[in-house]
Design a protein around this motif. Structure first.
Motif, PDB file in Angstrom:
ATOM      1  N   LEU A  56       0.851  -1.183   0.000  1.00 60.17           N
ATOM      2  CA  LEU A  56       0.000   0.000   0.000  1.00 60.17           C
ATOM      3  C   LEU A  56       0.891   1.238   0.000  1.00 60.17           C
ATOM      4  O   LEU A  56       1.805   1.345   0.819  1.00 60.17           O
ATOM      5  N   LEU A  87      -5.357   1.684  -2.872  1.00 60.87           N
ATOM      6  CA  LEU A  87      -5.960   0.463  -2.339  1.00 60.87           C
ATOM      7  C   LEU A  87      -6.344  -0.518  -3.443  1.00 60.87           C
ATOM      8  O   LEU A  87      -7.051  -1.490  -3.192  1.00 60.87           O
ATOM      9  N   ARG A  88      -5.858  -0.295  -4.662  1.00 64.50           N
ATOM     10  CA  ARG A  88      -6.294  -1.135  -5.786  1.00 64.50           C
ATOM     11  C   ARG A  88      -5.866  -2.593  -5.610  1.00 64.50           C
ATOM     12  O   ARG A  88      -6.659  -3.511  -5.826  1.00 64.50           O
ATOM     13  N   PHE A 100      -5.169  -4.073  -2.838  1.00 62.19           N
ATOM     14  CA  PHE A 100      -5.924  -4.580  -1.695  1.00 62.19           C
ATOM     15  C   PHE A 100      -7.335  -4.988  -2.108  1.00 62.19           C
ATOM     16  O   PHE A 100      -7.841  -6.047  -1.694  1.00 62.19           O
ATOM     17  N   GLU A 101      -7.972  -4.185  -2.939  1.00 61.70           N
ATOM     18  CA  GLU A 101      -9.312  -4.529  -3.417  1.00 61.70           C
ATOM     19  C   GLU A 101      -9.284  -5.832  -4.211  1.00 61.70           C
ATOM     20  O   GLU A 101     -10.179  -6.674  -4.086  1.00 61.70           O
ATOM     21  N   VAL A 128      -1.330  -6.195   4.881  1.00 61.94           N
ATOM     22  CA  VAL A 128      -0.996  -4.950   4.183  1.00 61.94           C
ATOM     23  C   VAL A 128       0.267  -4.350   4.788  1.00 61.94           C
ATOM     24  O   VAL A 128       0.472  -4.398   6.004  1.00 61.94           O
ATOM     25  N   LEU A 178      -3.522   4.967   4.494  1.00 60.86           N
ATOM     26  CA  LEU A 178      -3.942   3.837   3.657  1.00 60.86           C
ATOM     27  C   LEU A 178      -3.948   2.538   4.466  1.00 60.86           C
ATOM     28  O   LEU A 178      -4.853   1.703   4.313  1.00 60.86           O
ATOM     29  N   GLN A 201      -7.039   2.568   6.598  1.00 66.19           N
ATOM     30  CA  GLN A 201      -8.215   2.294   5.766  1.00 66.19           C
ATOM     31  C   GLN A 201      -8.347   0.803   5.480  1.00 66.19           C
ATOM     32  O   GLN A 201      -9.439   0.231   5.581  1.00 66.19           O
ATOM     33  N   ALA A 202      -7.242   0.188   5.099  1.00 60.89           N
ATOM     34  CA  ALA A 202      -7.284  -1.241   4.781  1.00 60.89           C
ATOM     35  C   ALA A 202      -7.663  -2.071   5.998  1.00 60.89           C
ATOM     36  O   ALA A 202      -8.453  -3.022   5.897  1.00 60.89           O
ATOM     37  N   GLN A 215     -11.201  -1.928   6.509  1.00 58.79           N
ATOM     38  CA  GLN A 215     -11.982  -2.522   5.423  1.00 58.79           C
ATOM     39  C   GLN A 215     -11.706  -4.011   5.234  1.00 58.79           C
ATOM     40  O   GLN A 215     -12.028  -4.572   4.194  1.00 58.79           O
TER      41      GLN A 215
END
Length: 411
Positions: free
Chosen positions: A125, A131-132, A134-135, A154, A169, A172-173, A176
């Motif tokens: 990250l 976050l691409r 990670f998605e 991450v 980031l 956020q990960a 999420q």
């Protein structure tokens, strides 16, 4: 047990580690319900292992799915760790969720058909990739859950303390769905501050940690002792692992013994990554290059939890790989000059030991455990490991998840 029980799966004539003779394994509701010779009962699915070796699904504690299969885009990356990081950094800006998903799926499917059923994917990250990746990992985790448990770690590959956006980031990960947090102090302008912040985030979010650490052969400095101290200060014993730690291959015997004792006391696990560590280390020594791989079997003898894992596949860090953990364990045994008397220990580094490092509950072939099983094309465990036997089929939670027919000669 009823006189004629009904099971979801009956796997007959399995050769189990440490077992005497052939055994049947019965599965109900995803768990092993019984083990024994000639088990009575019927099953929705019956399979005959034919006297072949049956192992628990293999465990890959350290792999980078997000940057696998990049060779076609950067074959002129140059040698060495810095060159590999720079080459992938140039490409990350253009990563899309679909691109990362497709390349990750290609590697994941190879690993699944090689017997891997648990995996810790380390995902970069930073502001370049956002976050691409990670998605994409979250989609892979969902879409391949029928065959593998994918854990997402991450981490900031290219530093963290220089840019507050990186920590944002990571948070956020974690919010999420990321499963755990990693670090890479040796690429940071302030390694100690990165470690401090990563530990603080782990405690705040109650997640395990897995660091990239000490990835060179210079014994004059190390971050490993600081990781151990911070682990004990945070009360995170048993929840921290480090990958690479190749400096352990360069220190003297007395220093190694001290580090083994410290790692054991701190409850810090260590993962060796033979393919990458052999490929990138010792380049300045030309034909006299050292092995450059952490001697994790020595650590295991001293009570440290260890594993051997894949790391990179078909990219500038490691332009090799077929997803086989048995091949990786075999490579480790070969370069460490470990004979058949240690093959079982090396198998443990990709199964039971690796499962301990990842804190996988109810792992292994035992009544009450999860029915995650692979059948190898061999009738002896030592031959299977030494000969890198191919898995012929696998059962995830008792459900058949892959088939890989044995090769047949056509005379």
């Amino acid at each position: 047990m009823p006189q004629n029980p009904i099971f979801d799966l009956l796997l007959r004539n399995a050769r189990l580690s440490g077992g005497q003779g052939l055994q049947d394994v019965a599965v109900r509701q995803g768990r092993i319900a019984a083990i024994g010779h000639g088990l009575a009962g019927t099953a929705v699915l019956q399979e005959d292992a034919g006297g072949r070796v049956v192992l628990p699904g293999l465990v890959d504690t350290h792999i980078h799915l997000d940057k696998s299969c990049l060779l076609c885009r950067c074959r002129d990356a140059g040698g060495g760790l810095k060159g590999a990081i720079a080459a992938v950094s140039r490409l990350k800006r253009d990563f899309t969720v679909e691109d990362v998903y497709e390349r990750g799926a290609r590697t994941l499917e190879r690993a699944i058909t090689q017997g891997t059923m648990f995996m810790r994917a380390h995902v970069e990250l930073d502001p370049l990739v956002g976050l691409r990746s990670f998605e994409a990992m979250k989609r892979l985790k969902r879409d391949y859950a029928f065959a593998i448990d994918l854990s997402i770690c991450v981490f900031p590959q290219e530093g963290m303390t220089h840019d507050p956006a990186v920590e944002g980031l990571l948070v956020q990960a974690l919010e999420q769905g990321a499963d755990l947090l990693g670090g890479c102090p040796y690429t940071d302008a302030d390694p100690s501050l990165q470690m401090e912040r990563i530990f603080a985030l782990a405690v705040a979010h109650d997640v395990d940690l897995d660091f990239h650490l000490d990835f060179d052969l210079d014994p004059s400095w190390s971050h490993l002792e600081e990781i151990c101290r911070r682990t004990m200060a945070a009360g995170w014993q048993g929840r921290v692992a480090v990958g690479h730690a190749t400096k352990l291959a360069a220190i003297d015997e007395a220093a190694l013994e001290r580090m083994i004792a410290l790692l054991a006391d701190a409850g810090v696990g260590v993962t060796a990554l033979p393919a990458t560590d052999l490929y990138l280390n010792g380049r300045d020594a030309n034909h006299r290059a050292p092995r450059g791989v952490a001697p994790v079997h020595r650590l295991a003898d001293g009570g440290v939890t260890v594993s051997v894992a894949t790391n990179n596949v078909l990219n500038p860090f490691t332009p090799f790989g077929d997803g086989s953990l048995i091949r990786m364990g075999n490579l480790y045994a070969n370069l460490m000059q470990l004979g058949p008397e240690r093959f079982g220990d090396c198998l443990g580094m990709i199964s039971t030991g690796a499962a301990r490092l990842m804190r996988i509950a109810d792992y292994g072939i035992a009544v009450g455990g999860w029915a995650d099983l692979i059948v190898l094309d061999a009738d002896d465990e030592a031959d299977a490991f030494g000969g890198i036997a191919a898995p012929l089929m696998g059962f995830k939670r008792g459900r058949k998840s892959f088939v890989r027919p044995a090769a047949t000669l056509v005379r």
